[in-house]
Design a protein around this motif. Structure first.
Motif, PDB file in Angstrom:
ATOM      1  N   VAL A 355      41.730 -32.341  17.095  1.00 50.94           N
ATOM      2  CA  VAL A 355      42.987 -31.878  18.301  1.00 50.94           C
ATOM      3  C   VAL A 355      43.523 -30.941  17.406  1.00 50.94           C
ATOM      4  O   VAL A 355      44.412 -29.869  18.500  1.00 50.94           O
ATOM      5  N   ALA A 356      45.069 -31.925  16.661  1.00 52.72           N
ATOM      6  CA  ALA A 356      46.203 -31.157  16.148  1.00 52.72           C
ATOM      7  C   ALA A 356      45.622 -29.609  15.813  1.00 52.72           C
ATOM      8  O   ALA A 356      46.520 -28.696  15.479  1.00 52.72           O
ATOM      9  N   LEU A 357      44.999 -29.713  14.634  1.00 52.67           N
ATOM     10  CA  LEU A 357      43.957 -28.408  14.301  1.00 52.67           C
ATOM     11  C   LEU A 357      44.135 -27.625  15.124  1.00 52.67           C
ATOM     12  O   LEU A 357      44.699 -25.759  15.122  1.00 52.67           O
ATOM     13  N   ALA A 358      43.223 -27.866  15.906  1.00 47.55           N
ATOM     14  CA  ALA A 358      42.845 -26.771  17.098  1.00 47.55           C
ATOM     15  C   ALA A 358      43.210 -26.699  17.819  1.00 47.55           C
ATOM     16  O   ALA A 358      43.950 -25.590  18.304  1.00 47.55           O
ATOM     17  N   MET A 359      44.944 -27.370  18.419  1.00 45.66           N
ATOM     18  CA  MET A 359      45.915 -26.861  18.920  1.00 45.66           C
ATOM     19  C   MET A 359      46.746 -26.426  18.441  1.00 45.66           C
ATOM     20  O   MET A 359      47.544 -25.269  18.428  1.00 45.66           O
ATOM     21  N   GLU A 360      47.020 -25.787  16.675  1.00 45.77           N
ATOM     22  CA  GLU A 360      47.984 -25.355  16.175  1.00 45.77           C
ATOM     23  C   GLU A 360      46.856 -24.102  16.268  1.00 45.77           C
ATOM     24  O   GLU A 360      47.371 -22.721  16.364  1.00 45.77           O
ATOM     25  N   LEU A 361      45.552 -23.659  16.095  1.00 42.95           N
ATOM     26  CA  LEU A 361      44.987 -22.718  15.775  1.00 42.95           C
ATOM     27  C   LEU A 361      44.765 -21.653  16.941  1.00 42.95           C
ATOM     28  O   LEU A 361      44.608 -20.572  16.925  1.00 42.95           O
ATOM     29  N   TYR A 362      45.047 -22.926  18.815  1.00 41.89           N
ATOM     30  CA  TYR A 362      44.958 -21.924  19.496  1.00 41.89           C
ATOM     31  C   TYR A 362      45.851 -21.162  19.503  1.00 41.89           C
ATOM     32  O   TYR A 362      46.631 -19.888  19.979  1.00 41.89           O
ATOM     33  N   GLU A 363      47.070 -21.575  18.947  1.00 44.80           N
ATOM     34  CA  GLU A 363      49.102 -21.110  19.431  1.00 44.80           C
ATOM     35  C   GLU A 363      49.229 -19.644  18.720  1.00 44.80           C
ATOM     36  O   GLU A 363      49.167 -18.698  19.135  1.00 44.80           O
ATOM     37  N   GLU A 366      43.756 -17.901  16.502  1.00 48.65           N
ATOM     38  CA  GLU A 366      42.812 -18.303  15.704  1.00 48.65           C
ATOM     39  C   GLU A 366      41.539 -18.162  16.699  1.00 48.65           C
ATOM     40  O   GLU A 366      40.473 -18.772  15.956  1.00 48.65           O
ATOM     41  N   ILE A 367      41.556 -19.325  17.500  1.00 47.80           N
ATOM     42  CA  ILE A 367      40.975 -19.973  18.539  1.00 47.80           C
ATOM     43  C   ILE A 367      41.070 -19.977  19.980  1.00 47.80           C
ATOM     44  O   ILE A 367      42.452 -19.609  20.690  1.00 47.80           O
ATOM     45  N   THR A 368      39.972 -18.841  20.981  1.00 46.60           N
ATOM     46  CA  THR A 368      40.268 -18.172  21.458  1.00 46.60           C
ATOM     47  C   THR A 368      39.853 -19.073  23.207  1.00 46.60           C
ATOM     48  O   THR A 368      39.495 -20.251  22.320  1.00 46.60           O
ATOM     49  N   LYS A 369      40.645 -19.317  24.348  1.00 41.30           N
ATOM     50  CA  LYS A 369      40.072 -19.778  25.515  1.00 41.30           C
ATOM     51  C   LYS A 369      38.960 -19.437  25.259  1.00 41.30           C
ATOM     52  O   LYS A 369      38.076 -20.873  25.890  1.00 41.30           O
ATOM     53  N   ASP A 370      37.899 -18.845  24.866  1.00 39.30           N
ATOM     54  CA  ASP A 370      36.741 -18.818  25.619  1.00 39.30           C
ATOM     55  C   ASP A 370      35.925 -19.811  24.684  1.00 39.30           C
ATOM     56  O   ASP A 370      34.881 -20.193  24.776  1.00 39.30           O
ATOM     57  N   ARG A 371      36.262 -19.937  23.399  1.00 39.41           N
ATOM     58  CA  ARG A 371      35.379 -20.453  22.482  1.00 39.41           C
ATOM     59  C   ARG A 371      35.857 -21.713  23.063  1.00 39.41           C
ATOM     60  O   ARG A 371      35.040 -22.466  22.599  1.00 39.41           O
ATOM     61  N   LEU A 372      36.581 -22.156  23.887  1.00 45.15           N
ATOM     62  CA  LEU A 372      37.271 -24.009  23.943  1.00 45.15           C
ATOM     63  C   LEU A 372      36.643 -23.590  25.284  1.00 45.15           C
ATOM     64  O   LEU A 372      36.420 -24.550  25.710  1.00 45.15           O
ATOM     65  N   GLY A 373      35.370 -23.201  26.078  1.00 47.93           N
ATOM     66  CA  GLY A 373      35.073 -23.412  26.896  1.00 47.93           C
ATOM     67  C   GLY A 373      35.945 -23.152  28.407  1.00 47.93           C
ATOM     68  O   GLY A 373      35.772 -23.783  29.531  1.00 47.93           O
TER      69      GLY A 373
END
Lengths: 620, 142
Positions: A355-363, A366-373
């Motif tokens: 989850v921490a990885l995902a949060m960093e990539l979101y910041e 590199e990961i968008t809100k769309d990709r995160l549903g």
């Protein structure tokens, strides 16, 4: 027969629905003791190493040790072992709780589970024998529900169960014992799930392992109880649980912050600390069988968005990974995340790290809100985190990417993801920063299940919780942020500490008592008559055996590394400006361990340790 | 000029050093309560009798800093006891006080979670202790 063993192991084949007993000779027991060491020996001797970890050919081993059931403090433990579906190498995960002593009272020192059932089953082992039963009605339910249901029939049974994460073959799935105790690391819940084994239920009352020297055992037992009573460490663990480390570790640079990119967040840590949990949410301390320390937390959150019923509370690792790592200052949200991981059956370190990885990539975008549903994964947004935890267990949406752990997720996500994962050999690091304690960095590099703080006693010796100069050459006080002298400390702390998972004794108890007391109790139980040198040599054999296991699976010197993020110094906090000198650490350590340039144990070392069969396989 | 350790003059110097520290007041703003240090005798090192030291800390201020008797020492909120040699190691930063406590080389009576919560304050006063120019009982007398 050696004392401490009931003398029988159970082999169950779920494909065939059959089972049988087997025995081991005293020489094997004396050399490989029990727990994860004996499991590694059996695996190497009897099973293919290269089978897919989620295939029927990968055995799942549940092993106790000779001290289990003796009544000695901290000896309720057992190790679950297999080849890891998360890392592809040796996996072991020790667990406290209640299961181990009951398994021995049911007449078995360990259980080896082979094959795969056609449908969901439970395995029951009790005084009357062994049964495999349909578990269709339990499949899909969480660990708390399953445990309650199985105990509703007989409250005295002890339960090992998987939750939805294990059923869905999440490679970070854990196995839970009676809700509050977990074999968490390296995805062993997925191995159990791959066998369609929902639960193992034990109830034992009749079998008892004889002790070699009852009088000697009583003396050692009396000494241990007094040493624990006198121990400030034990007192602190009883009062604050393992989360006592949060405040102390923030000062020393032990606690990772914001996915290992920051330090010195004292107010954040204070909100998440053991004293805070004790003041606000603790309802009682809980003990594993035969433990006077009672470090386990039972907590309840009344009201608010993260209200929970009274239940098992988080350890330090969980408070860090769902707290400081995510920039979450709310301990109630950590408690909720812990409950969800417990129910779904997921390792909190791996889950939180993913989850921490995902949060960093979101910041970083590199990961968008769309990709995160539609989830807003901003740092500290725990509503989104809890939803992502659920998705991970059920492999829904973005959770399907995180379900195999941070390394697998980073491979799928690409971009800068791999540089943001702190792992060794595919296992996410626990919440102890090697920049604050260089010895821990070496221990991560050389641990046989990947980055780990529980295959050795480095946490205790390097951080000064314990000092045992009578056991091996060591100082009372090591500076954390130096690599000088650490290879020897790690080498010895491994050789002693690795025994915890073969004797099957809790680290915290072992930290709190003198090595003489542990040695004397072990000898009184087994009759083996080890001196300190013998114990350390047995630990050396244990480590080398598992290293050889991993070498056969392709592990070599190239894998003994710390990740880029750990080799980047922090600007603030207790570890500011410090990174381990890995060249120095590895050079000295390789010489001590007798590893060659490839990272393989040298032939003469294998011969000296009596690992001739392993030598033949490594050098043929 | 070094001051003889564990004397009233030494306690006064220690108190003054704490008061002069620019960070102490802020760090200790939440600390409430007295601390006593009990030094076990060690005749071989010129400490023939136990020594009792009482220090009163309150929200960043310091009150009584006195060499005292056992009764007053026992009245403190926190009582830390150890051998003379250990205390000297702590003062010289050869042995971290928290590690000494965990290893059983120092003993403490008092609220352990409170100490853990305020570990930065504890570390600060120990750090200041090391700054007091001290002549220890077993140092060479000039």
């Amino acid at each position: 027969m050696a004392g401490g063993y009931v003398g029988k192991f159970l082999r169950v084949n779920l494909t065939e629905g059959s089972w049988s007993d087997f025995t081991l000779d005293d020489d094997t027991l004396e050399r490989f003791i029990g727990g994860s060491c004996l499991a590694a020996k059996l695996f190497l001797d009897q099973y293919p190493l290269d089978a897919d970890p989620l295939s029927p050919e990968n055995p799942l081993m549940i092993m106790t040790g000779p001290m289990v059931g003796s009544g000695f403090p901290g000896t309720s433990r057992f190790s679950v072992c297999a080849r890891s579906p998360q890392t592809g190498i040796w996996a072991e995960s020790a667990c406290g709780g209640t299961f181990g002593p009951d398994l021995k009272r049911a007449g078995y020192d360990g259980v080896v589970i082979e094959g795969r059932s056609q449908g969901p089953v439970t395995l029951t082992i009790d005084d009357s024998g062994v049964r495999i039963s349909d578990a269709s009605s339990l499949w899909g339910r969480d660990i708390y529900e399953v445990t309650d249901e199985l105990k509703a029939l007989d409250k005295s049974v002890k339960v090992l169960a998987i939750g939805p994460a294990g059923e869905n073959l999440a490679r970070i799935a854990a196995i839970g014992n009676d809700k509050g105790h977990f074999s968490g690391r390296a995805g062993l819940g997925a191995v159990m799930g791959s066998k369609n084994l929902k639960a193992v239920v034990v109830r034992g009352t009749s079998a008892k392992a004889a002790k070699a020297d009852d009088a000697g055992f009583k003396l050692a037992m009396k000494a241990a109880m007094q040493e624990i009573k006198d121990s400030a460490l034990a007192e602190g663990l009883h009062m604050m649980g393992s989360d006592a480390n949060m405040d102390l570790g923030m000062v020393t640079g032990d606690v990772p912050v914001k996915n290992w990119t920051s330090g010195g967040e004292f107010d954040l840590a204070s909100n998440l600390s053991g004293p805070t949990m004790r003041e606000k949410y603790l309802t009682k301390a809980h003990a594993c069988t035969n433990c006077p320390i009672a470090c386990k937390r039972v907590v309840k959150v009344d009201g608010g968005p993260f209200a929970t019923e009274e239940g098992p509370g988080p350890e330090y690792e969980t408070c860090a990974v769902f707290g400081t790592m995510l920039m979450n200052p709310d301990l109630t949200a950590v408690i909720k995340a812990n409950e969800l991981c417990n129910r779904y059956g997921m390792d909190t370190i791996s889950c939180g790290s993913a989850v921490a990885l995902a949060m960093e990539l979101y910041e970083k975008g590199e990961i968008t809100k769309d990709r995160l549903g539609g989830l807003d994964l901003s740092w500290g947004n725990m509503d989104a985190v809890l939803e992502l935890v659920r998705q991970t267990a059920y492999r829904e949406g973005f959770g399907d990417i995180l379900a195999d752990g941070a390394v697998h997720a980073a491979r799928r996500l690409g971009g800068s993801a791999m540089d943001a994962v702190v792992h060794v050999k595919g296992l996410e690091a626990p919440m102890h920063d090697p920049r604050g304690f260089h010895g821990m960095g070496l221990a991560y590099m050389m641990s046989n299940r990947g980055a780990c703080h529980l295959q050795h006693f480095v946490l205790a010796t390097e951080q000064g919780m314990a000092s045992w100069p009578q056991l091996f050459d060591m100082k009372d006080d090591y500076e954390g942020t130096t690599s000088v002298g650490k290879a020897m400390l790690v080498y010895n702390s491994e050789n002693y500490g690795i025994l915890a998972n073969s004797l099957s004794i809790c680290h915290y108890v072992a930290y709190s008592i003198r090595p003489e007391t542990l040695r004397d109790a072990f000898n009184a139980i087994t009759g083996f008559g080890f001196d300190f040198a013998g114990l350390l040599s047995t630990g050396m054999r244990d480590w080398t055996l598992k290293r050889g296991f991993n070498n056969l699976l392709g592990i070599s010197k190239k894998d003994d590394i710390l990740p880029k993020r750990i080799m980047t110094a922090l600007e603030e906090g207790g570890a500011a400006g410090s990174v381990p000198d890995t060249d120095l650490l590895l050079k000295e350590y390789y010489a001590l361990r007798g590893l060659d340039e490839r990272g393989f144990p040298k032939e003469d070392v294998l011969v000296r340790l009596g690992l001739n069969e392993l030598k033949e396989r490594l050098y043929r | 000029m070094p001051i003889k350790a564990m004397t009233q003059e030494w306690m006064d110097a220690y108190k003054a050093a704490i008061q002069a520290d620019p960070e102490y007041k802020g760090l200790a703003k939440d600390w409430e309560g007295s601390v006593s240090l009990v030094v076990n005798p060690d005749p071989a090192k010129n400490v023939p009798e136990p020594i009792y030291l009482f220090m009163d800390y309150w929200h960043g201020d310091v009150g009584d800093f006195v060499v005292c008797d056992k009764e007053k020492a026992d009245s403190a909120k926190f009582v830390m006891t150890g051998d003379y040699a250990r205390w000297k190691q702590v003062a010289y930063k050869e042995l971290d006080a928290t590690k000494a406590l965990l290893q059983g080389k120092l003993k403490m009576k008092g609220d352990l979670p409170y100490v853990v919560r305020n570990i930065k304050t504890v570390n600060k006063v120990i750090d200041i202790l090391g700054r007091v120019d001290t002549l220890w009982p077993d140092d060479d007398h000039k």
